[in-house]
Design a protein around this motif. Structure first.
Motif, PDB file in Angstrom:
ATOM      1  N   GLY A  87      21.702 -21.948  25.362  1.00  0.00           N
ATOM      2  CA  GLY A  87      22.683 -22.416  24.362  1.00  0.00           C
ATOM      3  C   GLY A  87      22.596 -21.672  23.039  1.00  0.00           C
ATOM      4  O   GLY A  87      23.305 -22.008  22.093  1.00  0.00           O
ATOM      5  N   PHE A  88      21.752 -20.693  22.958  1.00  0.00           N
ATOM      6  CA  PHE A  88      21.633 -19.841  21.765  1.00  0.00           C
ATOM      7  C   PHE A  88      21.308 -18.434  22.242  1.00  0.00           C
ATOM      8  O   PHE A  88      20.442 -18.287  23.111  1.00  0.00           O
ATOM      9  CB  PHE A  88      20.504 -20.349  20.860  1.00  0.00           C
ATOM     10  N   PRO A  89      21.940 -17.393  21.715  1.00  0.00           N
ATOM     11  CA  PRO A  89      22.967 -17.396  20.686  1.00  0.00           C
ATOM     12  C   PRO A  89      24.335 -17.772  21.245  1.00  0.00           C
ATOM     13  O   PRO A  89      24.587 -17.644  22.433  1.00  0.00           O
ATOM     14  CB  PRO A  89      22.964 -15.945  20.205  1.00  0.00           C
ATOM     15  N   ARG A  90      25.218 -18.228  20.355  1.00  0.00           N
ATOM     16  CA  ARG A  90      26.584 -18.581  20.736  1.00  0.00           C
ATOM     17  C   ARG A  90      27.607 -17.816  19.915  1.00  0.00           C
ATOM     18  O   ARG A  90      28.805 -17.958  20.150  1.00  0.00           O
ATOM     19  CB  ARG A  90      26.795 -20.064  20.505  1.00  0.00           C
ATOM     20  N   THR A  91      27.166 -17.050  18.951  1.00  0.00           N
ATOM     21  CA  THR A  91      28.089 -16.203  18.167  1.00  0.00           C
ATOM     22  C   THR A  91      27.395 -14.846  17.969  1.00  0.00           C
ATOM     23  O   THR A  91      26.165 -14.742  18.112  1.00  0.00           O
ATOM     24  CB  THR A  91      28.357 -16.786  16.756  1.00  0.00           C
ATOM     25  N   VAL A  92      28.190 -13.850  17.617  1.00  0.00           N
ATOM     26  CA  VAL A  92      27.607 -12.526  17.387  1.00  0.00           C
ATOM     27  C   VAL A  92      26.619 -12.601  16.217  1.00  0.00           C
ATOM     28  O   VAL A  92      25.551 -11.985  16.255  1.00  0.00           O
ATOM     29  CB  VAL A  92      28.719 -11.469  17.164  1.00  0.00           C
ATOM     30  N   ALA A  93      26.956 -13.390  15.177  1.00  0.00           N
ATOM     31  CA  ALA A  93      26.033 -13.501  14.023  1.00  0.00           C
ATOM     32  C   ALA A  93      24.683 -14.071  14.478  1.00  0.00           C
ATOM     33  O   ALA A  93      23.622 -13.618  14.020  1.00  0.00           O
ATOM     34  CB  ALA A  93      26.645 -14.390  12.942  1.00  0.00           C
ATOM     35  N   GLN A  94      24.700 -15.047  15.402  1.00  0.00           N
ATOM     36  CA  GLN A  94      23.433 -15.602  15.915  1.00  0.00           C
ATOM     37  C   GLN A  94      22.676 -14.548  16.730  1.00  0.00           C
ATOM     38  O   GLN A  94      21.446 -14.462  16.663  1.00  0.00           O
ATOM     39  CB  GLN A  94      23.693 -16.838  16.776  1.00  0.00           C
ATOM     40  N   ALA A  95      23.408 -13.746  17.494  1.00  0.00           N
ATOM     41  CA  ALA A  95      22.752 -12.708  18.310  1.00  0.00           C
ATOM     42  C   ALA A  95      22.088 -11.668  17.401  1.00  0.00           C
ATOM     43  O   ALA A  95      20.974 -11.201  17.681  1.00  0.00           O
ATOM     44  CB  ALA A  95      23.776 -12.048  19.231  1.00  0.00           C
ATOM     45  N   GLU A  96      22.762 -11.340  16.315  1.00  0.00           N
ATOM     46  CA  GLU A  96      22.173 -10.365  15.376  1.00  0.00           C
ATOM     47  C   GLU A  96      20.917 -10.958  14.736  1.00  0.00           C
ATOM     48  O   GLU A  96      19.902 -10.280  14.580  1.00  0.00           O
ATOM     49  CB  GLU A  96      23.202  -9.987  14.305  1.00  0.00           C
ATOM     50  N   ALA A  97      20.996 -12.252  14.387  1.00  0.00           N
ATOM     51  CA  ALA A  97      19.819 -12.909  13.781  1.00  0.00           C
ATOM     52  C   ALA A  97      18.663 -12.928  14.782  1.00  0.00           C
ATOM     53  O   ALA A  97      17.504 -12.694  14.420  1.00  0.00           O
ATOM     54  CB  ALA A  97      20.180 -14.330  13.347  1.00  0.00           C
ATOM     55  N   LEU A  98      18.979 -13.177  16.051  1.00  0.00           N
ATOM     56  CA  LEU A  98      17.934 -13.207  17.078  1.00  0.00           C
ATOM     57  C   LEU A  98      17.279 -11.827  17.219  1.00  0.00           C
ATOM     58  O   LEU A  98      16.050 -11.715  17.296  1.00  0.00           O
ATOM     59  CB  LEU A  98      18.525 -13.665  18.426  1.00  0.00           C
ATOM     60  N   ASP A  99      18.102 -10.787  17.243  1.00  0.00           N
ATOM     61  CA  ASP A  99      17.534  -9.435  17.331  1.00  0.00           C
ATOM     62  C   ASP A  99      16.541  -9.195  16.195  1.00  0.00           C
ATOM     63  O   ASP A  99      15.464  -8.641  16.411  1.00  0.00           O
ATOM     64  CB  ASP A  99      18.647  -8.374  17.256  1.00  0.00           C
ATOM     65  N   SER A 100      16.894  -9.637  14.992  1.00  0.00           N
ATOM     66  CA  SER A 100      15.963  -9.353  13.892  1.00  0.00           C
ATOM     67  C   SER A 100      14.721 -10.236  13.972  1.00  0.00           C
ATOM     68  O   SER A 100      13.628  -9.805  13.621  1.00  0.00           O
ATOM     69  CB  SER A 100      16.669  -9.400  12.537  1.00  0.00           C
ATOM     70  N   MET A 101      14.867 -11.472  14.499  1.00  0.00           N
ATOM     71  CA  MET A 101      13.679 -12.336  14.667  1.00  0.00           C
ATOM     72  C   MET A 101      12.682 -11.728  15.647  1.00  0.00           C
ATOM     73  O   MET A 101      11.496 -11.983  15.576  1.00  0.00           O
ATOM     74  CB  MET A 101      14.095 -13.678  15.311  1.00  0.00           C
ATOM     75  N   LEU A 102      13.203 -10.972  16.612  1.00  0.00           N
ATOM     76  CA  LEU A 102      12.343 -10.512  17.711  1.00  0.00           C
ATOM     77  C   LEU A 102      11.763  -9.126  17.497  1.00  0.00           C
ATOM     78  O   LEU A 102      11.079  -8.610  18.387  1.00  0.00           O
ATOM     79  CB  LEU A 102      13.137 -10.538  19.026  1.00  0.00           C
ATOM     80  N   GLU A 103      12.019  -8.552  16.349  1.00  0.00           N
ATOM     81  CA  GLU A 103      11.467  -7.217  16.111  1.00  0.00           C
ATOM     82  C   GLU A 103       9.955  -7.233  16.310  1.00  0.00           C
ATOM     83  O   GLU A 103       9.268  -8.113  15.790  1.00  0.00           O
ATOM     84  CB  GLU A 103      11.812  -6.752  14.699  1.00  0.00           C
ATOM     85  N   GLY A 104       9.478  -6.316  17.137  1.00  0.00           N
ATOM     86  CA  GLY A 104       8.042  -6.223  17.384  1.00  0.00           C
ATOM     87  C   GLY A 104       7.518  -7.235  18.397  1.00  0.00           C
ATOM     88  O   GLY A 104       6.310  -7.359  18.586  1.00  0.00           O
ATOM     89  N   ARG A 105       8.415  -7.981  19.059  1.00  0.00           N
ATOM     90  CA  ARG A 105       7.959  -9.005  20.008  1.00  0.00           C
ATOM     91  C   ARG A 105       8.326  -8.688  21.445  1.00  0.00           C
ATOM     92  O   ARG A 105       8.381  -9.584  22.293  1.00  0.00           O
ATOM     93  CB  ARG A 105       8.551 -10.362  19.632  1.00  0.00           C
ATOM     94  N   GLY A 106       8.599  -7.440  21.757  1.00  0.00           N
ATOM     95  CA  GLY A 106       8.929  -7.091  23.138  1.00  0.00           C
ATOM     96  C   GLY A 106      10.413  -7.235  23.382  1.00  0.00           C
ATOM     97  O   GLY A 106      11.136  -7.786  22.551  1.00  0.00           O
ATOM     98  N   PRO A 107      10.880  -6.721  24.548  1.00  0.00           N
ATOM     99  CA  PRO A 107      12.319  -6.670  24.792  1.00  0.00           C
ATOM    100  C   PRO A 107      12.921  -8.057  24.995  1.00  0.00           C
ATOM    101  O   PRO A 107      12.235  -8.985  25.416  1.00  0.00           O
ATOM    102  CB  PRO A 107      12.420  -5.854  26.082  1.00  0.00           C
ATOM    103  N   LEU A 108      14.215  -8.163  24.695  1.00  0.00           N
ATOM    104  CA  LEU A 108      14.977  -9.387  24.964  1.00  0.00           C
ATOM    105  C   LEU A 108      15.787  -9.166  26.240  1.00  0.00           C
ATOM    106  O   LEU A 108      16.589  -8.230  26.314  1.00  0.00           O
ATOM    107  CB  LEU A 108      15.926  -9.671  23.789  1.00  0.00           C
ATOM    108  N   LEU A 109      15.568 -10.008  27.249  1.00  0.00           N
ATOM    109  CA  LEU A 109      16.359  -9.917  28.477  1.00  0.00           C
ATOM    110  C   LEU A 109      17.512 -10.917  28.366  1.00  0.00           C
ATOM    111  O   LEU A 109      17.320 -12.039  27.876  1.00  0.00           O
ATOM    112  CB  LEU A 109      15.507 -10.258  29.705  1.00  0.00           C
ATOM    113  N   VAL A 110      18.690 -10.499  28.813  1.00  0.00           N
ATOM    114  CA  VAL A 110      19.858 -11.385  28.729  1.00  0.00           C
ATOM    115  C   VAL A 110      20.515 -11.468  30.106  1.00  0.00           C
ATOM    116  O   VAL A 110      20.889 -10.452  30.685  1.00  0.00           O
ATOM    117  CB  VAL A 110      20.893 -10.850  27.710  1.00  0.00           C
TER     118      VAL A 110
END
Ligand code: AMP
Length: 230
Positions: A87-110
């Motif tokens: 249920g998250f992210p649900r908007t492009v702005a949330q996806a961008e925020a998630l990308d920045s939260m995960l910097e240095g934490r390994g890849p994000l699989l979608v």
């Protein structure tokens, strides 16, 4: 390698059930913004009071509120080995925020769970939720459109109720909101080596198998992309 996973798809695609299963199997937390927000509404917290009417109309809560919730949750120690976001992210702005939260934490699989619209409307109209523990259940066919079911939750024995936002008018609004605000995320992620799509219109066990396989393929995509960068 941490398993950082987003399960993306429309309401009724079975994301919650599948995310729960996968997270339990791998001993990582499932983070569902819908569950967190519903708990806040039930508990009458300040956030709960702010989001209650937006949720009951089937609209989206603000990016700031949900992003802050997810940031706080992913910062907890149990999410360091990975997490499954539902249920998250649900908007492009949330996806961008998630990308920045995960910097240095390994890849994000979608993984995008695809289900045809007619099937979604049918499923959401028949969905019940345990008032106690939040587990999803299905209404017996005889009860659809009729009186509230007397069935109890298989997990805890609690009463099964219809989510207020699963009533038909709200379901149609949620699907509209999905097409307008969340579907663009598929294009946001599609070009990544860690993006995969699966067919969510199959029986749940087959969806679970397809999801597990897609996770492995997405992981291989991440490793290959890492190799190219080095
Ligand atoms: P769900 O259980 O994921 O269908 O979410 C239920 C409701 O919670 C949604 O219809 C929205 O009102 C709200 N919600 C959940 N996740 C988000 C999100 N990432 N962004 C905005 N609103 C959300």
């Amino acid at each position: 390698m941490a398993l950082n996973l987003v399960v993306l798809g429309p309401p009724g695609a079975g994301k919650g059930t599948q995310a729960e299963r996968l997270a339990r199997g791998r001993s990582i937390p499932k983070v569902s913004t819908g569950d967190i927000l519903r708990d806040a509404v039930d508990a009458g917290t300040e956030i709960g009071r702010r989001v209650k009417s937006v949720m009951s109309r089937g609209e989206l809560v603000s990016d700031e509120v949900v992003t802050a919730i997810v940031r706080e949750r992913l910062d907890r120690p149990d999410a360091r080995r990975g997490f499954v976001l539902d249920g998250f992210p649900r908007t492009v702005a949330q996806a961008e925020a998630l990308d920045s939260m995960l910097e240095g934490r390994g890849p994000l699989l979608v993984i995008h769970v695809h289900v045809p619209e007619t099937e979604l409307v049918r499923r959401l109209g028949a969905r019940l939720i345990c008032a106690n523990c939040g587990t999803n259940a299905r209404m017996p066919p005889s009860a659809i459109g009729g009186e509230q079911s007397e069935a109890r939750c298989e997990r805890c024995g609690g009463p099964l109720v219809q989510r207020s936002d699963d009533q038909q008018a709200v379901v149609l609004e949620r699907l509209k909101v999905y097409h307008r605000q969340t579907e663009p995320l598929i294009e946001y992620y599609r070009g990544r080596p860690t993006f995969r799509e699966i067919d969510g219109a199959q029986p749940p066990d087959l969806v679970a198998d397809a999801l597990a396989e897609a996770v492995e393929r997405a992981r291989k995509g991440a490793t290959a992309a890492e190799g190219v960068r080095q």
